[in-house]
Design a protein around this motif. Sequence first.
Motif, PDB file in Angstrom:
ATOM      1  N   GLY A  44       0.830  -1.207   0.000  1.00 31.73           N
ATOM      2  CA  GLY A  44       0.000   0.000   0.000  1.00 31.73           C
ATOM      3  C   GLY A  44       0.859   1.248   0.000  1.00 31.73           C
ATOM      4  N   GLU A  45       0.176   2.395   0.155  1.00 31.03           N
ATOM      5  CA  GLU A  45       0.845   3.703   0.105  1.00 31.03           C
ATOM      6  C   GLU A  45       0.895   4.302   1.502  1.00 31.03           C
ATOM      7  N   ILE A  46       2.053   4.893   1.842  1.00 29.43           N
ATOM      8  CA  ILE A  46       2.243   5.477   3.172  1.00 29.43           C
ATOM      9  C   ILE A  46       1.543   6.830   3.263  1.00 29.43           C
ATOM     10  N   SER A  47       0.895   7.047   4.416  1.00 29.81           N
ATOM     11  CA  SER A  47       0.372   8.374   4.749  1.00 29.81           C
ATOM     12  C   SER A  47       0.461   8.541   6.260  1.00 29.81           C
ATOM     13  N   ASN A  48       0.391   9.778   6.696  1.00 26.98           N
ATOM     14  CA  ASN A  48       0.438  10.095   8.129  1.00 26.98           C
ATOM     15  C   ASN A  48       1.708   9.517   8.797  1.00 26.98           C
ATOM     16  N   PHE A  49       2.825   9.565   8.070  1.00 29.66           N
ATOM     17  CA  PHE A  49       4.059   9.008   8.632  1.00 29.66           C
ATOM     18  C   PHE A  49       4.566   9.887   9.773  1.00 29.66           C
ATOM     19  N   ALA A  50       4.949   9.255  10.908  1.00 33.25           N
ATOM     20  CA  ALA A  50       5.455   9.995  12.073  1.00 33.25           C
ATOM     21  C   ALA A  50       6.601   9.198  12.698  1.00 33.25           C
ATOM     22  N   MET A  51       7.591   9.955  13.198  1.00 30.73           N
ATOM     23  CA  MET A  51       8.737   9.322  13.845  1.00 30.73           C
ATOM     24  C   MET A  51       9.081  10.119  15.100  1.00 30.73           C
ATOM     25  N   PRO A  52       8.493   9.782  16.262  1.00 36.71           N
ATOM     26  CA  PRO A  52       8.767  10.509  17.509  1.00 36.71           C
ATOM     27  C   PRO A  52      10.183  10.242  18.015  1.00 36.71           C
ATOM     28  N   SER A  53      10.518  10.874  19.147  1.00 36.66           N
ATOM     29  CA  SER A  53      11.868  10.773  19.706  1.00 36.66           C
ATOM     30  C   SER A  53      12.229   9.355  20.130  1.00 36.66           C
ATOM     31  N   SER A  54      11.242   8.510  20.336  1.00 35.80           N
ATOM     32  CA  SER A  54      11.516   7.116  20.727  1.00 35.80           C
ATOM     33  C   SER A  54      12.179   6.329  19.608  1.00 35.80           C
ATOM     34  N   GLY A  55      12.056   6.830  18.362  1.00 37.81           N
ATOM     35  CA  GLY A  55      12.643   6.129  17.229  1.00 37.81           C
ATOM     36  C   GLY A  55      11.688   5.186  16.542  1.00 37.81           C
TER      37      GLY A  55
END
Length: 459
Positions: A44-55
Motif C-alpha cells: 500500500g501507500e504510506i500516509s500520516n508518517f510519524a517518527m517521535p523521539s523514541s525512534g
Amino acid sequence: MSSQQEFHTSKSLQNDRTILSVSDLNQLARSLLEQNFSKVVVEGEISNFAMPSSGHWYLTLKDRKAQIRCAMFSSRNRSVRFQPKNGLAITAYGKLSIYGSRGDYQLIIDNMEEAGEGALRRAFDELKNKLLAEGLFSEELKKAVFSNYRHIGVITSKTGAALQDILSVFARRSPSTKITLLPVSVQGAEAPSEIVRAIELANKLSSKLGLESLIVARGGGSLEDLQAFNEESVARAISNSELPITSAVGHEIDYTIADFVADLRAPTPSAAAEVLSTDQDDYYEYLHNIIASLNNRIEDRIDFVKQRLDMLTSRLKSPGKKLQEHAQDLDRLESQILLLIKNQINKKQSEINFFKQSILSKSPQNKINWDLSKLETSRKILIKSLNNYLDRNKSALASLSRSLEGVSPLSTLDRGYSITYGPKLSPIKSTDSVKVGDKIRSHLHKGNIESIVSKIENL
C-alpha cells in the motif's frame, strides 16, 4: 484459536453470563488476531508518517478503498535501507494486532521494502538458485586474485564516486599501478549489456593492453539500483572471463549475483583497491632489507679478502730473510760435513791403530812405515778434497747471494730509484696511465712521497 473454538468460547461466555472488561475484550481480540494473522504481507501507500523521539515509526497504509494503522518499532526499523515518506508505495511484512489502550486494529511491521523490490527479490533468489545448481559459484572455478598487478581495468561509471574511491586508494598505496577505465552505465535498462560488452572487450584486448585483472564496481543503492549486477547475462560474462574479476558493488551489506560469480567479492570499491594493491611502504621496506643484506655481504667479502691478504703478506719473505735462511742451511750442512769427516777420520784412525797393532805384532818395520806413509797421503788428499768441496759451495752461495741482491727491489731503491703508483695504487709504467691533476705516490728506499701531476712529457 479456530473459528469453532471462538464460537464455543463466545457461547460459553453467554451461558455463564460472564461480563468482560474492555481491556479483557481487547486482549482476547488481540490474541485471536495475532494467532491467526501472525505473518501477513501487505502492499500500500504510506500516509500520516510519524517518527517521535523514541525512534518508533507510526504510519497509515492505504489503497483506494481502505486503510490500516501500522507501527514499526525502532529495533526493527534500523534494518530498513530507505527513508519512508508519505506517498511512497511499500510492501510491509508483519502481523495483525490491537493497540489495547484505544482498541485500534493495527499492523505491527517487522520489515518493509519499496514496492517492486519483492518481485526483484524473488527474481534474485530464483537466479541465485539456478546458477548455484549449475556450479557457477563453485570455488574450483574461481581464479586467484593477487595484490601486485601492474595494469588493472575498472568497469564502472566514469562519473560515480566508486571510480574516485578506487583511484584515490591506488594513488596512495601503489601509484605505479596503471588503471584503465572501461566506462559503463551502472543503472538502467542499458547497464547490463554495457557491462557485458566491457568485460568481453577487456578480455579481447588484454594481451594488447597488458591488462591483468578487472574490477567491476559501483556505489551503494537499493535492490532496484543494483539490478544491473543481478542480471544473468552479467553473471555469465563474469564467469566466462579469462581475466580474474573482483566484484565491488554497493556497500558491505549489499550482495549481488555478481558477487557470488566473481573470483573475489570486496565489500566496497575502496576495499577492492586495497586488496588488489600492495602498499608502497612494503616495497620500500623490502628494498631496504635487500640493500642491508647486500651491504652485509660486501662487508663480509671485504673482511675475507683482507684476511687473505694479511695471510699472504705474512708468508711473503724479503730477499734478505731468504739469504739468511740459506746461510743457516749452509752452516748446518757445513756442520754435518765436518762431523762426517771427523767420524771418517776417527774410523780410519781406528783402522790404522788396528793395522798398527797387527803389524807390530808381526814386526815388519818397513811394511809399517810404508803403510803409514800411504795412509798419511790418503788423509791429506781426503782433507784437501773436502776443503775444495766446501770452497766450491761457498763460492756458489756467494754468487747466488749477489744475484739475489741484484734483482731485489730494495737494492734498486737503495741505489736512488723509486716505484711510483697511480691513483688506483698500481705501478705507473707509462705516461698513458696518468693525467694532469692525478695524485701519485712514490715509494723510496726510506719513506713515501705523494705528488700531483702538473705536466706530462711523452718521450
